[in-house]
Design a protein around this motif. Structure first.
Motif, PDB file in Angstrom:
ATOM      1  N   UNK A 165      -4.112   2.007   4.886  1.00  0.00           N
ATOM      2  CA  UNK A 165      -3.449   2.355   3.632  1.00  0.00           C
ATOM      3  C   UNK A 165      -3.720   1.225   2.648  1.00  0.00           C
ATOM      4  N   UNK A 166      -4.316   1.549   1.510  1.00  0.00           N
ATOM      5  CA  UNK A 166      -4.480   0.585   0.426  1.00  0.00           C
ATOM      6  C   UNK A 166      -3.279   0.778  -0.499  1.00  0.00           C
ATOM      7  N   UNK A 167      -2.394  -0.189  -0.483  1.00  0.00           N
ATOM      8  CA  UNK A 167      -1.160  -0.083  -1.255  1.00  0.00           C
ATOM      9  C   UNK A 167      -1.393  -0.692  -2.635  1.00  0.00           C
ATOM     10  N   UNK A 168      -1.169   0.106  -3.678  1.00  0.00           N
ATOM     11  CA  UNK A 168      -1.462  -0.347  -5.035  1.00  0.00           C
ATOM     12  C   UNK A 168      -0.423   0.206  -5.991  1.00  0.00           C
ATOM     13  N   UNK A 169      -0.630  -0.040  -7.278  1.00  0.00           N
ATOM     14  CA  UNK A 169       0.261   0.496  -8.298  1.00  0.00           C
ATOM     15  C   UNK A 169       1.543  -0.293  -8.402  1.00  0.00           C
TER      16      UNK A 169
ATOM     17  N   UNK B 263     -17.557   1.700   4.211  1.00  0.00           N
ATOM     18  CA  UNK B 263     -17.769   0.900   5.423  1.00  0.00           C
ATOM     19  C   UNK B 263     -17.365   1.640   6.695  1.00  0.00           C
ATOM     20  N   UNK B 264     -16.887   2.877   6.534  1.00  0.00           N
ATOM     21  CA  UNK B 264     -16.559   3.684   7.704  1.00  0.00           C
ATOM     22  C   UNK B 264     -15.089   3.745   8.066  1.00  0.00           C
ATOM     23  N   UNK B 265     -14.218   3.105   7.280  1.00  0.00           N
ATOM     24  CA  UNK B 265     -12.788   3.148   7.561  1.00  0.00           C
ATOM     25  C   UNK B 265     -12.165   4.441   7.026  1.00  0.00           C
ATOM     26  N   UNK B 266     -11.109   4.875   7.650  1.00  0.00           N
ATOM     27  CA  UNK B 266     -10.332   6.023   7.160  1.00  0.00           C
ATOM     28  C   UNK B 266      -9.261   5.452   6.233  1.00  0.00           C
ATOM     29  N   UNK B 267      -9.646   5.241   5.001  1.00  0.00           N
ATOM     30  CA  UNK B 267      -8.784   4.563   4.035  1.00  0.00           C
ATOM     31  C   UNK B 267      -8.280   5.531   2.980  1.00  0.00           C
ATOM     32  N   UNK B 268      -7.006   5.356   2.608  1.00  0.00           N
ATOM     33  CA  UNK B 268      -6.425   6.129   1.517  1.00  0.00           C
ATOM     34  C   UNK B 268      -5.635   5.183   0.615  1.00  0.00           C
ATOM     35  N   UNK B 269      -5.565   5.536  -0.661  1.00  0.00           N
ATOM     36  CA  UNK B 269      -4.781   4.750  -1.604  1.00  0.00           C
ATOM     37  C   UNK B 269      -3.398   5.381  -1.760  1.00  0.00           C
TER      38      UNK B 269
ATOM     39  N   UNK C  69     -12.100  11.463  -1.176  1.00  0.00           N
ATOM     40  CA  UNK C  69     -12.077  10.283  -2.049  1.00  0.00           C
ATOM     41  C   UNK C  69     -10.873   9.394  -1.802  1.00  0.00           C
ATOM     42  N   UNK C  70     -10.251   9.525  -0.624  1.00  0.00           N
ATOM     43  CA  UNK C  70      -9.177   8.614  -0.270  1.00  0.00           C
ATOM     44  C   UNK C  70      -7.974   8.634  -1.185  1.00  0.00           C
ATOM     45  N   UNK C  71      -7.761   9.728  -1.900  1.00  0.00           N
ATOM     46  CA  UNK C  71      -6.632   9.873  -2.830  1.00  0.00           C
ATOM     47  C   UNK C  71      -6.698   8.874  -3.985  1.00  0.00           C
ATOM     48  N   UNK C  72      -7.892   8.353  -4.265  1.00  0.00           N
ATOM     49  CA  UNK C  72      -8.029   7.348  -5.329  1.00  0.00           C
ATOM     50  C   UNK C  72      -7.889   7.999  -6.706  1.00  0.00           C
ATOM     51  N   UNK C  73      -7.077   7.434  -7.576  1.00  0.00           N
ATOM     52  CA  UNK C  73      -6.950   7.966  -8.933  1.00  0.00           C
ATOM     53  C   UNK C  73      -8.095   7.485  -9.813  1.00  0.00           C
ATOM     54  N   UNK C  74      -8.241   8.112 -10.964  1.00  0.00           N
ATOM     55  CA  UNK C  74      -9.182   7.618 -11.972  1.00  0.00           C
ATOM     56  C   UNK C  74      -8.431   6.586 -12.798  1.00  0.00           C
ATOM     57  N   UNK C  75      -8.587   5.338 -12.443  1.00  0.00           N
ATOM     58  CA  UNK C  75      -7.821   4.270 -13.093  1.00  0.00           C
ATOM     59  C   UNK C  75      -8.737   3.398 -13.938  1.00  0.00           C
TER      60      UNK C  75
END
Length: 352
Positions: A4-8, A31-37, A59-65
């Motif tokens: 989990x990439x914790x942001x915001x 890099x092959x990780x199962x990553x989500x924002x 797209x890992x739930x990444x917003x257009x920021x």
């Protein structure tokens, strides 16, 4: 590995954090990780019964920021969440963090760099990137970090904690030594930092700085070359020199294209480069920081280095210093993210 990439979050550096988080998340997925924002404040209103499936979201739930000239409207952010509770943690945030193997902290500012989320994850037994809760809290509080640097013999400009009411502003503006810097004790991204050129501007700065928090710091202003040095693991990376396009290295100059000229490696002597790097390592260790950090300093006309502050979760946007310094020694953005994950995961895993 699920990450989990914790942001915001809900700090004045919210937008910067979302850009950092999106860049990191996409690099980790490459890099092959199962990553989500996951946005720490907004969270996810709805999640599947099996949280594991969410880690394969497109797209890992990444917003257009993107970072705009103005700092984010936090009141609008607050109103946008359906859950209007006072919690700084959005719906399902803690559930998602505990479902992950590691939380990559892409947060900046309040609740992210100040040790609060680190302490929460410690209690949950969830590994996370970067420094622990205590080092994070000390580095974020400019007054506490100044005290630690003074105790460790680290050169830092003379400073004074200010406690005052509106009625005290005129007297304070008349008595403070000039030139000085007025700053909030817990800010970042150059928000809440004022460089008054006369006592009229000083008075205005003293009035405005309280918008960013009650703890205020007055610091002797040192003129010279602005350097920043990253630490990765147990080594320092080449310093960057920053020359703002305008008078000040403010929020706009820091994040907008053309706002400043950044030279990496800085055009300083090998001896100055080594001294700056070793000084950054001293700060990193004195404040109890781990894995990576960034220290800002001034090189004055006499060749003296002065530490301004340290950052426990430095920016990882495409224009941020740490990726530039890593690139200068042949470490790509993806490799940098990988190294942070590797060092953080093994360190935290030993603790639990």
């Amino acid at each position: 590995m699920k990450i989990v990439v914790l942001a915001g979050g809900l700090s004045t550096e919210r937008t910067v954090s979302l850009v950092t988080g999106s860049g990191v998340c996409r690099a980790l997925r490459a890099n092959g990780y199962r990553a989500i924002l996951v946005d720490m404040f907004l969270g996810l209103e709805e999640v599947p019964a099996d949280l594991d499936t969410l880690f394969d979201a497109p797209d890992g739930l990444c917003p257009e920021a993107a970072i705009t000239v103005q700092a984010p409207d936090l009141e609008a952010v607050k109103k946008s969440r359906k859950d209007q509770s006072p919690s700084r943690l959005g719906p399902h945030v803690l559930e998602l963090c505990t479902a992950a193997d590691l939380v990559f902290l892409g947060l900046h500012g309040q609740d992210g760099e100040d040790g609060r989320i680190q302490a929460t994850l410690d209690l949950l037994g969830v590994p996370y990137t970067g420094s622990g809760h205590l080092g994070s809290a000390i580095a974020m509080d400019k007054i506490a970090s100044k005290q630690m640097m003074d105790a460790a013999g680290i050169p830092t400009p003379k400073w004074r904690r200010l406690e005052y009411a509106a009625a005290d502003v005129d007297a304070l503006a008349a008595e403070l030594p000039m030139p000085c810097v007025i700053k909030t004790a817990g800010g970042g991204s150059s928000l809440g930092v004022y460089l008054p050129e006369d006592r009229v501007q000083l008075r205005k700065a003293l009035e405005e700085v309280h918008r960013y928090g009650g703890k205020v710091l007055a610091e002797e202003r040192i003129f010279g070359r602005e350097l920043t040095v990253a630490v990765l693991g147990d080594r320092w990376l080449p310093a960057v020199e920053t020359v703002p396009a305008g008078k000040e290295f403010d929020y706009e100059a820091k994040y907008q294209k053309g706002g400043a000229v950044e030279t990496c490696p800085a055009q300083i002597t090998p001896e100055e480069m080594e001294r700056a790097g070793e000084l950054a390592l001293r700060v990193h260790r004195a404040l109890g920081l781990e894995v990576y950090s960034r220290t800002d300093m001034i090189l004055d006309a006499q060749g003296q280095l002065w530490v301004l502050e340290a950052n426990s979760l430095p920016g990882m946007t495409p224009t941020s210093f740490v990726p530039k310094e890593a690139a200068a020694v042949g470490i790509s953005y993806g490799e940098l993210c990988e190294e942070i994950v590797r060092q953080s995961y093994h360190r935290k895993r030993r603790e639990y």
